[in-house]
Scaffold this motif. Structure first.
Motif, PDB file in Angstrom:
ATOM      1  N   ILE A  85      64.504  94.181  26.190  1.00  0.00           N
ATOM      2  CA  ILE A  85      64.951  94.005  27.571  1.00  0.00           C
ATOM      3  C   ILE A  85      63.712  93.801  28.446  1.00  0.00           C
ATOM      4  CG2 ILE A  85      66.184  95.045  29.519  1.00  0.00           C
ATOM      5  CD1 ILE A  85      67.673  96.796  27.449  1.00  0.00           C
ATOM      6  N   ALA A  86      63.683  92.711  29.184  1.00  0.00           N
ATOM      7  CA  ALA A  86      62.520  92.404  30.022  1.00  0.00           C
ATOM      8  C   ALA A  86      62.505  93.303  31.257  1.00  0.00           C
ATOM      9  CB  ALA A  86      62.536  90.939  30.439  1.00  0.00           C
ATOM     10  N   ALA A  87      61.319  93.826  31.573  1.00  0.00           N
ATOM     11  CA  ALA A  87      61.175  94.750  32.707  1.00  0.00           C
ATOM     12  C   ALA A  87      61.467  94.063  34.036  1.00  0.00           C
ATOM     13  CB  ALA A  87      59.763  95.341  32.710  1.00  0.00           C
ATOM     14  N   ASP A  88      61.182  92.774  34.141  1.00  0.00           N
ATOM     15  CA  ASP A  88      61.358  92.102  35.436  1.00  0.00           C
ATOM     16  C   ASP A  88      62.803  91.685  35.691  1.00  0.00           C
ATOM     17  OD1 ASP A  88      61.219  90.268  33.374  1.00  0.00           O
ATOM     18  OD2 ASP A  88      60.273  88.713  34.590  1.00  0.00           O
ATOM     19  N   GLU A  89      63.665  91.701  34.636  1.00  0.00           N
ATOM     20  CA  GLU A  89      65.057  91.295  34.834  1.00  0.00           C
ATOM     21  C   GLU A  89      66.045  92.412  34.500  1.00  0.00           C
ATOM     22  OE1 GLU A  89      65.226  86.493  34.381  1.00  0.00           O
ATOM     23  OE2 GLU A  89      65.749  87.682  32.615  1.00  0.00           O
ATOM     24  N   GLY A  90      65.692  93.272  33.567  1.00  0.00           N
ATOM     25  CA  GLY A  90      66.595  94.352  33.188  1.00  0.00           C
ATOM     26  C   GLY A  90      67.745  93.864  32.320  1.00  0.00           C
ATOM     27  N   LYS A 116      57.371  92.872  28.955  1.00  0.00           N
ATOM     28  CA  LYS A 116      56.823  92.352  30.218  1.00  0.00           C
ATOM     29  C   LYS A 116      56.556  93.473  31.223  1.00  0.00           C
ATOM     30  CE  LYS A 116      59.308  87.973  29.554  1.00  0.00           C
ATOM     31  NZ  LYS A 116      60.102  86.903  30.170  1.00  0.00           N
ATOM     32  N   SER A 117      56.143  94.633  30.703  1.00  0.00           N
ATOM     33  CA  SER A 117      55.908  95.779  31.594  1.00  0.00           C
ATOM     34  C   SER A 117      54.733  95.537  32.536  1.00  0.00           C
ATOM     35  CB  SER A 117      55.659  97.045  30.767  1.00  0.00           C
ATOM     36  OG  SER A 117      54.473  96.909  29.987  1.00  0.00           O
ATOM     37  N   ASP A 118      53.870  94.559  32.206  1.00  0.00           N
ATOM     38  CA  ASP A 118      52.722  94.266  33.061  1.00  0.00           C
ATOM     39  C   ASP A 118      53.136  93.524  34.338  1.00  0.00           C
ATOM     40  OD1 ASP A 118      53.357  92.251  31.054  1.00  0.00           O
ATOM     41  OD2 ASP A 118      51.733  91.070  31.944  1.00  0.00           O
ATOM     42  N   LEU A 119      54.398  93.077  34.410  1.00  0.00           N
ATOM     43  CA  LEU A 119      54.850  92.311  35.575  1.00  0.00           C
ATOM     44  C   LEU A 119      55.493  93.176  36.646  1.00  0.00           C
ATOM     45  CD1 LEU A 119      56.457  89.199  33.806  1.00  0.00           C
ATOM     46  CD2 LEU A 119      54.098  89.519  34.598  1.00  0.00           C
ATOM     47  N   VAL A 120      55.656  94.485  36.365  1.00  0.00           N
ATOM     48  CA  VAL A 120      56.326  95.349  37.343  1.00  0.00           C
ATOM     49  C   VAL A 120      55.505  96.608  37.579  1.00  0.00           C
ATOM     50  CG1 VAL A 120      58.612  94.509  36.657  1.00  0.00           C
ATOM     51  CG2 VAL A 120      57.662  96.552  35.564  1.00  0.00           C
ATOM     52  N   ASP A 121      55.811  97.296  38.674  1.00  0.00           N
ATOM     53  CA  ASP A 121      55.115  98.563  38.938  1.00  0.00           C
ATOM     54  C   ASP A 121      55.893  99.718  38.309  1.00  0.00           C
ATOM     55  OD1 ASP A 121      57.280  99.155  40.635  1.00  0.00           O
ATOM     56  OD2 ASP A 121      56.214  98.411  42.410  1.00  0.00           O
ATOM     57  N   GLU A 122      55.311 100.907  38.349  1.00  0.00           N
ATOM     58  CA  GLU A 122      55.884 102.080  37.706  1.00  0.00           C
ATOM     59  C   GLU A 122      57.249 102.446  38.299  1.00  0.00           C
ATOM     60  OE1 GLU A 122      55.127 103.950  35.077  1.00  0.00           O
ATOM     61  OE2 GLU A 122      53.544 102.507  34.616  1.00  0.00           O
ATOM     62  N   GLU A 123      57.378 102.338  39.600  1.00  0.00           N
ATOM     63  CA  GLU A 123      58.639 102.696  40.245  1.00  0.00           C
ATOM     64  C   GLU A 123      59.777 101.801  39.762  1.00  0.00           C
ATOM     65  OE1 GLU A 123      60.518 103.278  44.742  1.00  0.00           O
ATOM     66  OE2 GLU A 123      58.393 102.749  44.480  1.00  0.00           O
ATOM     67  N   VAL A 149      56.370  97.906  26.794  1.00  0.00           N
ATOM     68  CA  VAL A 149      55.240  97.202  26.202  1.00  0.00           C
ATOM     69  C   VAL A 149      54.933  95.933  26.988  1.00  0.00           C
ATOM     70  CG1 VAL A 149      55.905  98.022  23.901  1.00  0.00           C
ATOM     71  CG2 VAL A 149      56.597  95.737  24.638  1.00  0.00           C
ATOM     72  N   SER A 150      53.772  95.396  26.695  1.00  0.00           N
ATOM     73  CA  SER A 150      53.413  94.060  27.169  1.00  0.00           C
ATOM     74  C   SER A 150      52.795  93.327  26.000  1.00  0.00           C
ATOM     75  CB  SER A 150      52.419  94.132  28.326  1.00  0.00           C
ATOM     76  OG  SER A 150      51.896  92.830  28.580  1.00  0.00           O
ATOM     77  N   ALA A 151      53.489  92.308  25.516  1.00  0.00           N
ATOM     78  CA  ALA A 151      52.940  91.519  24.423  1.00  0.00           C
ATOM     79  C   ALA A 151      51.717  90.731  24.881  1.00  0.00           C
ATOM     80  CB  ALA A 151      54.010  90.565  23.875  1.00  0.00           C
ATOM     81  N   PHE A 152      51.601  90.529  26.187  1.00  0.00           N
ATOM     82  CA  PHE A 152      50.463  89.773  26.737  1.00  0.00           C
ATOM     83  C   PHE A 152      49.196  90.626  26.765  1.00  0.00           C
ATOM     84  CE2 PHE A 152      47.930  88.393  30.466  1.00  0.00           C
ATOM     85  CZ  PHE A 152      47.592  87.110  30.024  1.00  0.00           C
ATOM     86  N   THR A 153      49.302  91.864  27.287  1.00  0.00           N
ATOM     87  CA  THR A 153      48.109  92.727  27.395  1.00  0.00           C
ATOM     88  C   THR A 153      47.933  93.647  26.191  1.00  0.00           C
ATOM     89  OG1 THR A 153      49.296  94.525  28.501  1.00  0.00           O
ATOM     90  CG2 THR A 153      48.401  92.749  29.887  1.00  0.00           C
TER      91      THR A 153
END
Length: 636
Positions: A85-90, A116-123, A149-153
């Motif tokens: 599940i992508a962090a930026d879309e849910g 894609k956790s690198d695209l969003v903040d903790e909140e 996770v972030s597959a990019f970072t």
């Protein structure tokens, strides 16, 4: 080796393929169209080596709604799912549909991977986690672990791998004792080799040279070569992704959805009796004779629903029904299937196949429903075998089996007698009853015991055997001590083991003393007898005999077990010959004087307090003497 398959699931463009590449190093988008459009269309496969060194297969499935058919072909047969599940879309529509499919197929092991956790903040990430938790409530993944996770970072990837490793170790591998079955998901030709099919081996062992059949075409073919994780192997086992090079068939004769199976295992059928459960949340009901799509393994077929006890099946309800198919399926009782509407294609339900080759049923017949209820529980023979195979203890009495299956005990006894004659189960005599175990369990346990005993004998060649309780606790912790004793007696009668007191040894094992070891033992005994009541310590004795390391400890244990020496206290040994001599002297002294004191013992044996006191305490322990104040008298 963990023979398991891991599969991805999730909405389109949520990073399943990128995650797969990050985990395995393999880009599973192999088609030109996939590269151009940036989405997966076909199934992708890659081997994954986990931190523990375990190798598993990873199936990357497409997430787009147009390719749910392909997703179903890949998700069938997996043991562990990564719900991406992508962090930026849910949570998105295909997230929910994939989750429905996971539920219907009862894939009970899974990990929720927030990409894609690198695209969003903790909140925002915390909000997404809360939303996911609500969506998973009441599903098979309700308690699944979750990792961002972030597959990019690379963030979280190590944690994910560790999590997968742990889940893989906890996931029971498929049984390898069944008959070979592979739902085919790819067919292609390799120049110089010919036709190759790929798929997940659902059951059994497949070997190079085996004759198999391809259904529903009824093609008899031979296994020319096998590959697992890209490496040639002589044999593949259930739970592995395999590529099978076939002789005697052209690629054009086979297609995805066909099944490679052991000859005679499967029948093609245009009818299936099933238990069907409709999903509640999408609000779709089914009318009698509704046209639907059935997905089983890698195969999709069209058919109609014959509702046996009603005119309409409502959302959230379940019932027995008969599927009347336009093209055949090849299944076994207990297989799972997924149902989708004919048009538009929406996942609406699924269930378990009760009878893969039934006759035609009349509707609204009570006896038909009762028969299906019995079949859904399994026939008596299968239920007896299943209860024995699945029970953690592995050995059950007829009464135990009756309680687990709901069958009458006399019927259980009949099935056990029949299975015993066929060699499928073994009886182990108990106190007034018999304990039964399956042939496969017996073979597995024998091999386990033989391996453990060999390891023990190799490590401790001077010991008479392994403590019985140690073997039980290490390899058979689910078996009670009482039942394990029966199993040991059973194995002893077959010559597999020798039981001596509380020790167990392999049937062909004997303690052998080499000439060099005999010389060392002789040196130790001579040194002990030079000063029988003031002997040197063990370290000095071992050094004089040239012993070191583990062998030093083993020789001491051997000397004690063979009554050559006795250990009076820490680092105080006495030769048994000296011990008997000392006992006789003390006995005579007490008879003459009525008692003996420590100082008198010291003088009698011409030794020191260091040796006299441990000797007297040892004699008290073996009930040769009894302490009375500061004196000793003979034990009576």
């Amino acid at each position: 080796m963990q023979r398991i398959i891991i599969g991805t699931a999730g909405h389109v463009d949520h990073g399943k393929t990128v995650l797969t590449k990050r985990l395995t190093g393999v880009d599973t988008d192999r088609l030109k169209e996939e590269k151009e459009r940036g989405i997966s269309i076909e199934l992708g496969f890659a081997p994954l080596t986990l931190p523990s060194g375990t190798k598993v297969g990873l199936v990357d499935v497409p997430g787009h709604e147009r390719f749910i058919k392909n997703m179903l072909a890949g998700i069938a047969g997996i043991d562990l799912v990564l719900l991406v599940i992508a962090a930026d879309e849910g949570v998105m529509p295909q997230t929910r549909e994939h989750l429905d499919i996971i539920n219907l197929l009862e894939v009970k092991k899974g990990i929720v991977v927030i990409t894609k956790s690198d695209l969003v903040d903790e909140e925002w990430l915390e909000l997404i986690k809360q939303d996911i938790t609500q969506v998973l409530a009441g599903t098979v993944l309700e308690n699944a672990p979750m990792v961002a996770v972030s597959a990019f970072t690379g963030t979280g990837i190590a944690e994910l791998l560790t999590m997968i490793d742990k889940q893989a170790q906890e996931t029971p591998p498929k049984e390898v004792t069944g008959k070979v079955r592979i739902p085919i998901d790819r067919v292609f030709t390799i120049t110089g080799f010919g036709t190759v099919i790929t798929g997940t081996l659902w059951a059994g062992r497949l070997k190079v040279g085996d004759m198999v059949e391809i259904l529903p075409k009824d093609l008899n073919v031979r296994v020319r070569t096998l590959q697992v994780h890209g490496e040639k192997v002589p044999e593949a086992t259930a739970g592995q992704r395999v590529a099978v090079n076939l002789a005697g068939v052209e690629a054009e004769e086979i297609e995805r959805g066909d099944v490679l199976a052991e000859p005679g295992l499967l029948e093609t059928s245009f009818r299936m009796d099933v238990r069907l459960r409709l999903l509640a949340h999408n609000g779709i009901s089914l009318d009698q004779r509704a046209r639907v799509r059935i997905h089983h393994g890698t195969r999709e077929v069209l058919g109609r629903i014959n509702l046996l006890d009603r005119e309409e099946l409502l959302p959230g309800d379940s019932c027995f029904c008969q599927l009347v198919l336009e093209t055949p399926l090849m299944a076994l009782r207990g297989d799972h299937y997924v149902m989708r509407t004919y048009s538009p294609m929406i996942t609406i339900g699924g269930g378990v196949i009760v009878d893969p080759v039934p006759g035609k049923h009349k509707r609204y017949k009570e006896e038909v429903i009762k028969t299906l209820e019995v079949k859904s529980l399994g026939n008596p023979r299968d239920l007896v075998l299943q209860s024995l195979s699945e029970d953690p203890m592995g050995m059950l009495t007829p009464k135990d089996i009756a309680g687990k299956t709901g069958l009458e005990e006399p019927l259980v006894g009949e099935q056990l007698n029949s299975l015993s004659r066929e060699g499928e189960v073994f009886a182990v005599a108990g106190e007034g009853t018999g304990y039964y175990l399956t042939r496969d369990r017996d073979v597995k346990w024998r091999l386990s015991a033989q391996k453990r005993l060999k390891e023990f004998h190799d490590k401790y060649p001077l010991r008479p055997g392994m403590p019985k309780e140690e073997l039980r606790s290490r390899d058979f912790p689910n078996i009670s001590g009482k039942v394990f004793n029966l199993l040991v007696e059973h194995w002893e009668n077959t010559g597999l083991i020798r039981a001596e007191s509380q020790n167990i040894a392999a049937g062909d094992f004997r303690v052998e003393i080499s000439p060099s070891l005999e010389k060392a033992i002789k040196t130790i005994e001579e040194k002990l007898l030079e000063q029988p009541f003031s002997p040197p310590g063990w370290e000095a004795l071992a050094e004089a005999a040239g012993l070191a390391g583990e062998m030093k400890n083993e020789v001491l244990l051997w000397l004690q077990n063979h009554h050559r020496v006795a250990k009076l206290a820490e680092d105080v040994l006495i030769h048994n010959q000296a011990l008997e001599e000392g006992k006789e002297k003390i006995k005579q002294y007490i008879k003459e004087h009525g008692m003996i004191q420590l100082a008198e013992t010291r003088d009698l044996l011409n030794t020191s307090r260091k040796y006299a006191l441990p000797l007297l305490e040892y004699l008290d322990q073996i009930k040769f003497t009894r302490r009375k104040a500061d004196t000793r008298i003979l034990f009576s």
